[in-house]
Design an enzyme around this catalytic site. Sequence first.
Site, short mmCIF file in Angstrom:
data_model
loop_
_atom_site.label_atom_id
_atom_site.label_comp_id
_atom_site.label_asym_id
_atom_site.label_seq_id
_atom_site.Cartn_x
_atom_site.Cartn_y
_atom_site.Cartn_z
N SER A 40 0.84 -1.20 0.00
CA SER A 40 0.00 0.00 0.00
C SER A 40 0.88 1.25 0.00
CB SER A 40 -0.91 0.01 1.23
OG SER A 40 -1.75 -1.13 1.23
N GLN A 229 -1.56 19.03 -3.80
CA GLN A 229 -0.26 19.43 -3.27
C GLN A 229 0.89 18.98 -4.16
OE1 GLN A 229 1.59 17.82 0.61
NE2 GLN A 229 1.02 19.94 1.08
N GLU A 244 10.85 15.43 2.88
CA GLU A 244 11.05 16.66 3.65
C GLU A 244 11.97 16.43 4.84
OE1 GLU A 244 8.03 19.88 5.71
OE2 GLU A 244 7.47 18.90 3.83
N HIS A 339 1.96 15.25 -5.25
CA HIS A 339 2.25 14.38 -4.12
C HIS A 339 1.01 13.95 -3.35
CE1 HIS A 339 4.52 12.73 -0.79
NE2 HIS A 339 4.01 13.60 0.06
N TYR A 340 -0.01 14.82 -3.23
CA TYR A 340 -1.09 14.56 -2.27
C TYR A 340 -2.31 15.36 -2.68
CZ TYR A 340 -3.14 13.88 2.42
OH TYR A 340 -3.93 13.52 3.47
#
Length: 560
Positions: A40, A229, A244, A339-340
């Site tokens: 996942s 994002q 990050e 990314h999101y």
Amino acid sequence: MPQHDVVVVGAGLAGMRAALEALDQGVDVAIISKVHPVRSHSAAAQGGINAAMGQEEGDNWEVHAFDTVKGSDYLGDQDAIELLCQEAGEHIIEMEHMGVIFNRDEEGYLARRGFGGASYARTFFVADITGQAMLHVLYEQVLKHHQIKVYEEWFVTSLIMEDGRCAGVVALELLTGRLYPIRAKAVILATGGLGRVYEPSTNGLVCSGDGISLAYRAGAPVMDMEMVQYHPTTLKESGFLMSEAARGEGAYLTNSGGERFMQRYAPNKVELAARDVVSRAEQTEIDEGRGIDGCVLLDSRHLGKELIHSRLHQEYDIAMTYLGIDMVEQPVPVRPGVHYIMGGIKTDVDGAMNIAGLYAAGECACVSVHGGNRLGANSLLDTLVFGKRSGRHAADYAKSTPPAGESEAVITPDEGQIKALFERADNGERAPLLRTEMGRMMDEHVGIFREKKALAQAVDKLKEYRERFQRASLHDKGKVYNTDLMFVLEMGFLLDCADTIAASALAREESRGAHYRTDFPKRDDESWLKHTLCYYTPDGPRMDYLPVTITQWPPAERTY
């Protein structure tokens, strides 16, 4: 015919946490996943998980909540954000007690690193493999609780809707190619994000927006879908995530002139400003000619070999494997990449939708705690807090709900769709090529910087892609593990998601968080301090709006 009290679709962190909590409430639980659970996409989360646990004077849940509200550009619902931050600490401890081996400092306390948009260092971590470590521990718990039935490598094609409530799912067993109705009193969607709407993306190929599309088609609104994002540091060419965590440990971003340019854009937080701020700054440097072959540089050389190998080992391996760059000796070329999704299926804080028996948690849901921009390391927290809450409340709902029906006719529409694909000549549109073309178009027209003409073109192009999708064909006519078929079905989900992103971005005539309109460059609280909602219609998304919930932090200027 399989029957369960609660069926969880998705086996990432949110899904497994929901399943474990539902089991604790004394109901029969099953998990359905199109991949093995430890494949996942939660495994891709690297940097850490946030919680204010009193380890630094002045930090507490309210400061964490304010940072999250500010990071959201005041689009996050503050009641939900307060709950997220209040419950954060207990989830860190719970995961550690389950077996997650978090890094510790020299005094033996749980170690923390700074992350973007945070007032204090409150990100707990396992080197740069935090998501993977948490995912494996939760899977161990699922295996330990053998009462949970896991349908591994089953692909959900639709929801079973009866008398206005969700009564289970229709799922394709990839091993045999057979469709089955799997009945449930309650269904929890925990299917993750939709990163493959865009190219390039940090997301794996499994991130095709399945749950968002399933709920949208069933009549649930999707909220704030324009809020996509871009992560500031994705690897040149491949788009792989460079966490990050590197900037949290002190890495710099530099341009072609060697300038640490974030000092101009965010003088107080520099590289640890909110992600939308850093991504736009990078893209501005690149667009204005201060980039290097379409990238900027992530420089961690000053951190030293020992720190890089102990805390950033996965990033080191990625840079070395895919670019041949040694982070200890050379800076790494990076660029913003999708990314999101901050948006998703609209739910309340218990994961419930507007459809009885249907819940969602994790990235596919929009509570909304991330608003216009998610802070790094709040996503893993989101999966645990709302995964657990949705599991508890879905179980409570199931206890008071009669068993679902037993008719197998519910699979007939899906059987017809798949049969038509097998019977179609194999010289039609290829889903992977169509997906790649759409992804590049979305990156160009609905990317970091947006404006009306390009967004309208995106809406028109998506209509064209949908027409072409009607001619999608299969090269593989077999039944066993037909990934060709799965790619076609996923393409339908991706198109639904892309439609709602483009429509919402065109509708929001302001700049807020990750949504930056060059033709409306200012945030407009008077007109746009509200959520966008999309409802499915055969002719495309129907737009509506919802006020933002504000408790104690009125909108203010957002600077870093």
